[in-house]
Enzyme design. Sequence first.
Site, PDB file in Angstrom:
ATOM      1  N   ASN A  95     -10.386  -0.387  -0.505  1.00 35.09           N
ATOM      2  CA  ASN A  95      -8.881  -0.204  -0.312  1.00 35.09           C
ATOM      3  C   ASN A  95      -8.280  -0.588  -1.537  1.00 35.09           C
ATOM      4  O   ASN A  95      -8.411  -1.653  -1.867  1.00 35.09           O
ATOM      5  CB  ASN A  95      -8.126  -0.882   0.676  1.00 35.09           C
ATOM      6  CG  ASN A  95      -6.541  -0.947   0.728  1.00 35.09           C
ATOM      7  OD1 ASN A  95      -6.082  -0.290  -0.016  1.00 35.09           O
ATOM      8  ND2 ASN A  95      -6.082  -1.603   2.141  1.00 35.09           N
ATOM      9  N   CYS A 154       0.966  -1.198   0.003  1.00 36.01           N
ATOM     10  CA  CYS A 154       0.000   0.074   0.005  1.00 36.01           C
ATOM     11  C   CYS A 154       0.868   1.200  -0.074  1.00 36.01           C
ATOM     12  O   CYS A 154       0.423   2.315  -0.441  1.00 36.01           O
ATOM     13  CB  CYS A 154      -0.801  -0.098   1.267  1.00 36.01           C
ATOM     14  SG  CYS A 154      -2.131  -1.234   1.091  1.00 36.01           S
ATOM     15  N   HIS A 161      -3.407   7.127   2.339  1.00 40.58           N
ATOM     16  CA  HIS A 161      -3.878   5.948   1.932  1.00 40.58           C
ATOM     17  C   HIS A 161      -5.135   5.473   2.546  1.00 40.58           C
ATOM     18  O   HIS A 161      -5.333   5.732   3.763  1.00 40.58           O
ATOM     19  CB  HIS A 161      -2.791   4.663   2.235  1.00 40.58           C
ATOM     20  CG  HIS A 161      -3.171   3.257   1.944  1.00 40.58           C
ATOM     21  ND1 HIS A 161      -3.817   2.954   0.865  1.00 40.58           N
ATOM     22  CD2 HIS A 161      -3.263   2.287   2.813  1.00 40.58           C
ATOM     23  CE1 HIS A 161      -4.241   1.846   0.814  1.00 40.58           C
ATOM     24  NE2 HIS A 161      -3.610   1.196   1.978  1.00 40.58           N
TER      25      HIS A 161
HETATM   26  O1  UT7 Z   1      -3.766  -1.525   3.413  1.00 41.80           O
HETATM   27  C1  UT7 Z   1      -2.927  -2.298   4.218  1.00 41.80           C
HETATM   28  C2  UT7 Z   1      -3.075  -2.235   5.567  1.00 41.80           C
HETATM   29  N1  UT7 Z   1      -4.212  -2.667   5.987  1.00 41.80           N
HETATM   30  C3  UT7 Z   1      -4.884  -2.260   6.857  1.00 41.80           C
HETATM   31  O2  UT7 Z   1      -4.686  -1.076   7.101  1.00 41.80           O
HETATM   32  C4  UT7 Z   1      -6.034  -3.011   7.667  1.00 41.80           C
HETATM   33  C5  UT7 Z   1      -6.062  -2.862   9.134  1.00 41.80           C
HETATM   34  N2  UT7 Z   1      -6.936  -3.778   9.667  1.00 41.80           N
HETATM   35  C6  UT7 Z   1      -8.400  -3.130   9.830  1.00 41.80           C
HETATM   36  O3  UT7 Z   1      -8.813  -2.383   9.009  1.00 41.80           O
HETATM   37  C7  UT7 Z   1      -9.179  -4.022  10.692  1.00 41.80           C
HETATM   38  O4  UT7 Z   1      -8.694  -4.796  11.804  1.00 41.80           O
HETATM   39  C8  UT7 Z   1     -10.383  -4.879   9.903  1.00 41.80           C
HETATM   40  C9  UT7 Z   1     -11.137  -4.207   9.076  1.00 41.80           C
HETATM   41  C10 UT7 Z   1      -9.542  -5.714   8.866  1.00 41.80           C
HETATM   42  C11 UT7 Z   1     -10.896  -5.675  10.955  1.00 41.80           C
HETATM   43  O5  UT7 Z   1     -11.862  -4.783  11.736  1.00 41.80           O
HETATM   44  P1  UT7 Z   1     -11.656  -5.122  13.605  1.00 41.80           P
HETATM   45  O6  UT7 Z   1     -12.332  -4.039  14.058  1.00 41.80           O
HETATM   46  O7  UT7 Z   1     -10.056  -5.104  13.786  1.00 41.80           O
HETATM   47  O8  UT7 Z   1     -12.339  -6.557  13.561  1.00 41.80           O
HETATM   48  P2  UT7 Z   1     -11.673  -7.732  14.389  1.00 41.80           P
HETATM   49  O9  UT7 Z   1     -10.984  -8.534  13.443  1.00 41.80           O
HETATM   50  O10 UT7 Z   1     -11.322  -7.471  15.448  1.00 41.80           O
HETATM   51  O11 UT7 Z   1     -13.235  -8.749  14.311  1.00 41.80           O
HETATM   52  C12 UT7 Z   1     -14.117  -8.198  15.215  1.00 41.80           C
HETATM   53  C13 UT7 Z   1     -15.271  -9.379  15.138  1.00 41.80           C
HETATM   54  C14 UT7 Z   1     -14.874 -10.474  15.099  1.00 41.80           C
HETATM   55  O12 UT7 Z   1     -15.763 -11.583  15.663  1.00 41.80           O
HETATM   56  P3  UT7 Z   1     -15.688 -12.050  17.312  1.00 41.80           P
HETATM   57  O13 UT7 Z   1     -14.346 -12.868  17.210  1.00 41.80           O
HETATM   58  O14 UT7 Z   1     -15.636 -10.941  18.019  1.00 41.80           O
HETATM   59  O15 UT7 Z   1     -16.884 -12.595  17.490  1.00 41.80           O
HETATM   60  C15 UT7 Z   1     -14.944 -10.941  13.709  1.00 41.80           C
HETATM   61  O16 UT7 Z   1     -14.939 -12.306  13.427  1.00 41.80           O
HETATM   62  O17 UT7 Z   1     -15.871  -9.111  13.844  1.00 41.80           O
HETATM   63  C16 UT7 Z   1     -15.833 -10.236  12.994  1.00 41.80           C
HETATM   64  N3  UT7 Z   1     -15.993  -9.996  11.762  1.00 41.80           N
HETATM   65  C17 UT7 Z   1     -16.953  -9.524  11.080  1.00 41.80           C
HETATM   66  N4  UT7 Z   1     -18.179  -9.549  11.353  1.00 41.80           N
HETATM   67  C18 UT7 Z   1     -18.976  -9.166  10.249  1.00 41.80           C
HETATM   68  C19 UT7 Z   1     -14.686  -9.895  11.041  1.00 41.80           C
HETATM   69  N5  UT7 Z   1     -15.177  -9.573   9.804  1.00 41.80           N
HETATM   70  C20 UT7 Z   1     -16.529  -9.180   9.705  1.00 41.80           C
HETATM   71  C21 UT7 Z   1     -17.360  -9.090   8.709  1.00 41.80           C
HETATM   72  N6  UT7 Z   1     -18.690  -8.968   9.055  1.00 41.80           N
HETATM   73  N7  UT7 Z   1     -16.888  -8.739   7.427  1.00 41.80           N
END
Ligand code: UT7
Length: 332
Positions: A286, A116, A256
Amino acid sequence: MTKITAAITGVETFVPEYILTNNELSQMVDTSDEWIMTRIGIRERHILKGEGKGTSDMGAPAVEKLLKKTGTKPEEVDLLICATVTGDMPFPATANIISDKVGIKNAFSYDINAACSGFVYAVITAVKFIESGQYRKVVVVGADKMSSITDYTDRTTCPIFGDAAGAILIEPTNNDNCIIDHIFHVDGSGRKYLHQKAGGSCKPASHETIDAREHFVYQEGQSVFKFAVSKMADVSLEIMEKHGITPDNLAWLVPHQANMRIIDATARRMGIKREQVMINIERYGNTTSATIPLCLWEWEKKLKKGDNLILAAFGGGFTWGAIYVKWAYDSN
Ligand code: UT7
């Protein structure tokens, strides 16, 4: 002798037609518009459809439009650099393919892979060629067909990415409205949190790698999130302080577009208002190397000569950095 400096003199993009909405994604994986909007800030992303279509099919039209807009003949281009992680093929470079498709014949061209941060790394590479005095017209393309490495059965990654290309022209100037400075970093130990497991020399493609779905983006979202928030904000603040830029004299932050919450945290840390930040993640997602040129293109008409801009990125590697630009032209 006056120092040669390098300025952005035009920007163009190509965005594929097909729009993948959160509602359509909700029928593919267990997710919802509400979750994606709240946690990431994306409502829709564009996807390149069509058998055999690759990243150069977006990069080439973006460059074609750029050359037309800036009145540049393909033969006049000295160098084309393409930032991408989704090249048409492992080799040759997608930059070579784009050059061929648009009739760039008197140049050399190659790809840069910094995930990125690829676009900002490529911009500074171009700047150094211009500042050397040896090159006068350098095209930088940021293009990614992220849908080709996105697993549409994995709800933690598939809402994030979209496809697009952006291209800018960089030319010499001798005034202060130019690309002034940059601060870049890398921490390769971050690779464990964000990578593609197979298809490289460590693990070439095999039946096993296909069955294990290892040709897609692997991301440990929370770890990447934490690094992205602190590193993108730190480096943006660092370049502001180095050049005496204050929230009052900064025209635009061009971040970004990875996650709305990362953008907001960066702006907060810099002490700037949301109105000073280019944000279009809601409509494109993204697009990896294309996010920053997509923003510059959408905001081009609002930009004025002499405006202070900070371009900031964070991505796989980990790679991150910020560029300080004094915008070079008024749009008509
Ligand atoms: O560009 C390159 C660099 N990349 C980035 O900058 C991305 C950085 N990371 C992020 O933007 C975020 O971490 C994500 C968008 C990837 C994920 O968001 P988060 O707030 O960190 O969610 P999480 O991974 O902590 O997941 C929270 C919950 C989980 O459920 P439990 O374990 O709490 O029951 C996930 O299973 O949300 C669940 N979850 C979803 N639920 C509905 C994960 N993806 C989804 C989804 N829909 N699409």
